[in-house]
Design a protein around this motif. Structure first.
Motif, mmCIF file in Angstrom:
data_model
loop_
_atom_site.group_PDB
_atom_site.id
_atom_site.type_symbol
_atom_site.label_atom_id
_atom_site.label_comp_id
_atom_site.label_asym_id
_atom_site.label_seq_id
_atom_site.Cartn_x
_atom_site.Cartn_y
_atom_site.Cartn_z
ATOM 1 N N GLY A 120 0.820 -1.216 0.000
ATOM 2 C CA GLY A 120 0.000 0.000 0.000
ATOM 3 C C GLY A 120 0.849 1.259 0.000
ATOM 4 N N ALA A 121 1.992 1.194 0.686
ATOM 5 C CA ALA A 121 2.889 2.345 0.742
ATOM 6 C C ALA A 121 3.505 2.602 -0.632
ATOM 7 N N VAL A 122 3.871 1.538 -1.330
ATOM 8 C CA VAL A 122 4.464 1.689 -2.663
ATOM 9 C C VAL A 122 3.414 2.226 -3.638
ATOM 10 N N GLY A 123 2.187 1.740 -3.501
ATOM 11 C CA GLY A 123 1.098 2.265 -4.326
ATOM 12 C C GLY A 123 0.921 3.765 -4.098
ATOM 13 N N ALA A 124 0.931 4.172 -2.846
ATOM 14 C CA ALA A 124 0.757 5.595 -2.523
ATOM 15 C C ALA A 124 1.926 6.420 -3.071
ATOM 16 N N LEU A 125 3.136 5.891 -2.963
ATOM 17 C CA LEU A 125 4.319 6.562 -3.510
ATOM 18 C C LEU A 125 4.148 6.802 -5.014
ATOM 19 N N VAL A 126 3.695 5.759 -5.710
ATOM 20 C CA VAL A 126 3.518 5.849 -7.165
ATOM 21 C C VAL A 126 2.440 6.890 -7.497
ATOM 22 N N GLU A 127 1.347 6.888 -6.747
ATOM 23 C CA GLU A 127 0.311 7.910 -6.964
ATOM 24 C C GLU A 127 0.896 9.310 -6.815
ATOM 25 N N GLY A 128 1.678 9.508 -5.770
ATOM 26 C CA GLY A 128 2.291 10.823 -5.539
ATOM 27 C C GLY A 128 3.183 11.234 -6.696
ATOM 28 N N LEU A 129 4.004 10.293 -7.176
ATOM 29 C CA LEU A 129 4.899 10.576 -8.307
ATOM 30 C C LEU A 129 4.097 10.974 -9.555
ATOM 31 N N LEU A 130 3.070 10.172 -9.854
ATOM 32 C CA LEU A 130 2.331 10.365 -11.110
ATOM 33 C C LEU A 130 1.401 11.579 -11.054
ATOM 34 N N LEU A 131 0.907 11.901 -9.880
ATOM 35 C CA LEU A 131 -0.025 13.031 -9.789
ATOM 36 C C LEU A 131 0.695 14.368 -9.675
ATOM 37 N N ALA A 132 1.835 14.382 -8.981
ATOM 38 C CA ALA A 132 2.557 15.651 -8.828
ATOM 39 C C ALA A 132 3.292 16.039 -10.105
ATOM 40 N N SER A 133 3.601 15.052 -10.971
ATOM 41 C CA SER A 133 4.327 15.373 -12.201
ATOM 42 C C SER A 133 3.372 15.770 -13.333
ATOM 43 N N TYR A 134 2.089 15.871 -13.024
ATOM 44 C CA TYR A 134 1.071 16.275 -14.020
ATOM 45 C C TYR A 134 1.225 17.758 -14.379
ATOM 46 N N ARG A 135 1.137 18.060 -15.664
ATOM 47 C CA ARG A 135 1.089 19.459 -16.131
ATOM 48 C C ARG A 135 0.008 19.578 -17.192
ATOM 49 N N PHE A 136 -0.698 20.688 -17.238
ATOM 50 C CA PHE A 136 -1.616 20.937 -18.352
ATOM 51 C C PHE A 136 -1.240 22.270 -18.974
ATOM 52 N N ARG A 137 -0.770 22.238 -20.206
ATOM 53 C CA ARG A 137 -0.415 23.464 -20.904
ATOM 54 C C ARG A 137 -0.883 23.322 -22.342
ATOM 55 N N MET A 138 -1.387 24.419 -22.920
ATOM 56 C CA MET A 138 -1.786 24.367 -24.322
ATOM 57 C C MET A 138 -0.833 25.210 -25.152
ATOM 58 N N VAL A 170 -5.343 4.437 -11.035
ATOM 59 C CA VAL A 170 -5.940 5.528 -10.249
ATOM 60 C C VAL A 170 -5.357 6.871 -10.715
ATOM 61 N N ALA A 171 -4.043 6.911 -10.899
ATOM 62 C CA ALA A 171 -3.402 8.161 -11.314
ATOM 63 C C ALA A 171 -3.786 8.533 -12.744
ATOM 64 N N ARG A 172 -3.812 7.546 -13.639
ATOM 65 C CA ARG A 172 -4.139 7.841 -15.036
ATOM 66 C C ARG A 172 -5.550 8.412 -15.145
ATOM 67 N N THR A 173 -6.488 7.822 -14.408
ATOM 68 C CA THR A 173 -7.862 8.311 -14.506
ATOM 69 C C THR A 173 -8.024 9.659 -13.798
ATOM 70 N N THR A 174 -7.284 9.868 -12.721
ATOM 71 C CA THR A 174 -7.325 11.185 -12.065
ATOM 72 C C THR A 174 -6.777 12.250 -13.013
ATOM 73 N N ARG A 175 -5.715 11.898 -13.730
ATOM 74 C CA ARG A 175 -5.134 12.830 -14.702
ATOM 75 C C ARG A 175 -6.101 13.099 -15.849
ATOM 76 N N LEU A 176 -6.880 12.095 -16.248
ATOM 77 C CA LEU A 176 -7.895 12.320 -17.283
ATOM 78 C C LEU A 176 -8.940 13.328 -16.783
ATOM 79 N N ALA A 177 -9.396 13.156 -15.542
ATOM 80 C CA ALA A 177 -10.383 14.109 -14.984
ATOM 81 C C ALA A 177 -9.780 15.517 -14.948
#
Ligand code: BES
Ligand code: MN
Ligand code: ZN
Length: 491
Positions: A120-138, A170-177
Motif C-alpha cells: 500500500g505504501a508503494v502504491g501511494a508513492l507511485v500515486e504521488g509521483l504520477l499526480l505531482a508530475s502532471y502538467r496541463f499546458r496548451m 488511479v493516477a491515469r484516470t485522475t489525470r484524465l479528470a
C-alpha cells in the motif's frame, strides 16, 4: 505519464534516492532523522556516505523533504535523500510528490525502498509521483518535466506488481479528470465532452455508452438539462456510461454535474466569479473517470454513470429567472436565479436514475455552490447523506485515498424554504447555508431512494491554486481516488 519500473537489481545508478524517516516522535522532538535500511546490491561506500552526511543535512524526515548530494565521477553520481515521514500511506504519497518535484530535471532515477515496505505504501508513492508530475499546458513550447523513468528497487518486485498497476490506473484516470476540467470551454462544449468519453471508453471492453442530444432529451422530458442548455450555441447532452461486469451484485449510479461553462446565465456572474467557470464540469469528469478506472480494474460492481452536460450562457434563447422548468418525471421548479443551474440538470439525472435505473446506491458529485468553500475552505468536499453506513464508508474511502470531505446536515427545518407559489419547488432559496439548501433541493428528486443517496458538493477541492503535495496547480481530479477506493470495497 512517467514510467515506473520495478526491479530487484540496481542496474542503473546515476541518481540514487534513499528514504529517510522522521525520528521517533515518542523520543521527543530532538530525535534525529534516520536512513531506512534498503535492499542489498547498493555500493556500500555510497550508503556510508549518506549516513555520515545525514546529520549535517538537518533533514527532519518529514515526507517530501529532499536534499541532493553530488558525487562527481563516482557511482551513483547523485544521492537524493527523501523524507518519507511516519511510514503511513499519506506520507508515502506526499514523499512521491516531493520526489517528482525534486527530480523533475533528471531523466531517470532509482529509488531504493526499505526491505519491508508494505504494498500500500508503494502504491501511494507511485500515486504521488504520477499526480505531482502532471502538467496541463496548451502550447508547443510547454516545458514538460524531464523525469521519464523511475526505477523502484525492491527485494521482491513481483509482490508489488498489483499495487503499482492499481496506483497507475488511479493516477491515469485522475489525470484524465484533470485534463477534462482544465480544458478551456472554447474547446470543451457538451458534444466534445461526450466525444472524449466515447474515445476513452473505446479502449476498454464491456463499457456501454449512450449519448442523448436535444431532440431525445425533449422527447423524454429532461426539462432541466434543456432549460440550462437553451442559451448556448452548443446544445446539451446526457452521457450515460455503463460498466456491467457479469458477476456484479451491487448496482451503483454515479451522477456528475457537467456544466462546460457557467456564466451564471441571465443572472450573470461578476468577472472574478466567472473566471474559472470552465471547471464547472469537474463532477462529471470525476464520475466518468472513476467509471473508466473501475472498468480498467475490472471491479465486480455494476456502475451506471450519468453526466448531464450543458453550457449556461447569456443569450436571447437563454432561460430566464422566474421561468418554470418541468423535470424528468414531472416535478417542476421555479428558477429565480439562473446561476443556480447545476441543481436543475442534476434534478433530471437523479429523477431518471430513481425511476428508470433503480440502483442500490445513488451518488452525485457537483461543483454546486460557492458556499462549500465558505463552510469548509478550499480542500474539503461537503458530503450529505441520510445513510449512516454509506456516509461512513465514503468518508473513510475519501480519507484513505488522500482526499478530504466533511459530513454536513440535512436539517428538516430548512425544507420549507424550498416551497414555491408557482411550482413544486423553488430552486434557489436565499436563506443562507447555500450548500445545505442545494443538497435539500436535490434530495427531492431521489424519491424512494432517498436513504440510498449521497451527495458531495466539491466546488472547493476541485481546483488548486498552487502545487501542493500530489496536487498540481489547476484541476485536482477530486473524487476519482475516493470513489475508486470506495467502489473497490463493493461486490
Ligand atoms: N458553479 C457554481 C458554483 C461554484 C462557485 C463552483 C465557485 C465553483 C466555485 C454554481 O452554479 C453557482 O453559481 N452557485 C450559486 C448558487 C446560488 C445562485 C443559489 C452560488 O454558489 O452562488
Ligand atoms: Mn451557477
Ligand atoms: Zn455552476
Amino acid at each position: 505519464m512517467l514510467a515506473i519500473r520495478l526491479t530487484a537489481g540496481a542496474d542503473r545508478l546515476d541518481t540514487l534516492v534513499l528514504p529517510v524517516r522522521s525520528g521517533d516522535a515518542t523520543a521527543g522532538s530532538e530525535a534525529p532523522a534516520e536512513l531506512l535500511a534498503t535492499g542489498a546490491g547498493l555500493p556500500a561506500e555510497a550508503l556510508e556516505e549518506a549516513a555520515e552526511l545525514l546529520p549535517a543535512t538537518r533533514l527532519t524526515g518529514r515526507s517530501g523533504e529532499t536534499r541532493a548530494h553530488l558525487r562527481p565521477g563516482r557511482t551513483p553520481a547523485r544521492l537524493l535523500l527523501l523524507g518519507v515521514g511516519d511510514g503511513g500511506e499519506k506520507d508515502w504519497r506526499t514523499a512521491g510528490a516531493g520526489l517528482a518535484r525534486a527530480a523533475a530535471d533528471e531523466t531517470q532515477i532509482t529509488f531504493a525502498l526499505p526491505a519491508d515496505v508494505p504494498a500500500g505504501a508503494v502504491g501511494a508513492l507511485v500515486e504521488g509521483l504520477l499526480l505531482a508530475s502532471y502538467r496541463f499546458r496548451m502550447t508547443d513550447a510547454g516545458k514538460a518535466p524531464a523525469l521519464a523513468e523511475v526505477d523502484l528497487l525492491l527485494a521482491d518486485p513481483e509482490a508489488y506488481r498489483d499495487a503499482v498497476e492499481t496506483a497507475e490506473t488511479v493516477a491515469r484516470t485522475t489525470r484524465l479528470a484533470r485534463d477534462l476540467t482544465n480544458t478551456p470551454s472554447s474547446v470543451k462544449n457538451p458534444q466534445w465532452f461526450a466525444d472524449q468519453v466515447a474515445a476513452a471508453a473505446a479502449d476498454l471492453p464491456d463499457l456501454h455508452l449512450r449519448v442523448r442530444g436535444p431532440e431525445e432529451l425533449a422527447a423524454e422530458g429532461f426539462g432541466g438539462i434543456l432549460a440550462v442548455g437553451a442559451g448556448s450555441a452548443s446544445g446539451p447532452r446526457l452521457v450515460e456510461l455503463e460498466w456491467r461486469p457479469a458477476d456484479a451484485r451491487t448496482h451503483v449510479v454515479l451522477v456528475g454535474k457537467g456544466i462546460t461553462f457557467d456564466t451564471g446565465g441571465i443572472s450573470i456572474k461578476p468577472v472574478p466569479a466567472m473566471k474559472l467557470m470552465r471547471k464547472d464540469m469537474a463532477g462529471a469528469a470525476a464520475v466518468v473517470a472513476a467509471t473508466l478506472g473501475a472498468a480498467a480494474l475490472r471491479l465486480p460492481v455494476r456502475i451506471t454513470t450519468l453526466a448531464p452536460l450543458a453550457e449556461n450562457m447569456v443569450s436571447g434563447s437563454a432561460f430566464r429567472p422566474g421561468d418554470v422548468v418541468r423535470h424528468y418525471g414531472g416535478l417542476t421548479s421555479e428558477t429565480t436565479n439562473s446561476d443556480a443551474e447545476g441543481r436543475l440538470v442534476l434534478a433530471d439525472a437523479l429523477a431518471y436514475a430513481e425511476r428508470e435505473l433503480r440502483p442500490d446506491l445513488l451518488i452525485d458529485l457537483a461543483t454546486l455552490t460557492g458556499a462549500n468553500a465558505v463552510a469548509l475552505g478550499k480542500r474539503m468536499g461537503a458530503l450529505y447523506s441520510e445513510n449512516e453506513q454509506l456516509a461512513a464508508d465514503l468518508l473513510a474511502a475519501i480519507d484513505g485515498a488522500g482526499e478530504a470531505a466533511w459530513r454536513m446536515p440535512l436539517p428538516a427545518d430548512y425544507v420549507e424554504h424550498l416551497g414555491s407559489d408557482l411550482a413544486d419547488l423553488h430552486s434557489s432559496p436565499a436563506v443562507g447555508g447555500g450548500s445545505v439548501t442545494a443538497a435539500l433541493y436535490l434530495r427531492e428528486f431521489t424519491g424512494d431512494l432517498r436513504d440510498r443517496w449521497l451527495h458531495i458538493d466539491m466546488s472547493a477541492p476541485s481546483w488548486s491554486d498552487g502545487d501542493d503535495a500530489e496536487l498540481a496547480r489547476g484541476a485536482t481530479g477530486w473524487g476519482v481516488r475516493g470513489l475508486l477506493r470506495w467502489l473497490a470495497t463493493l461486490d
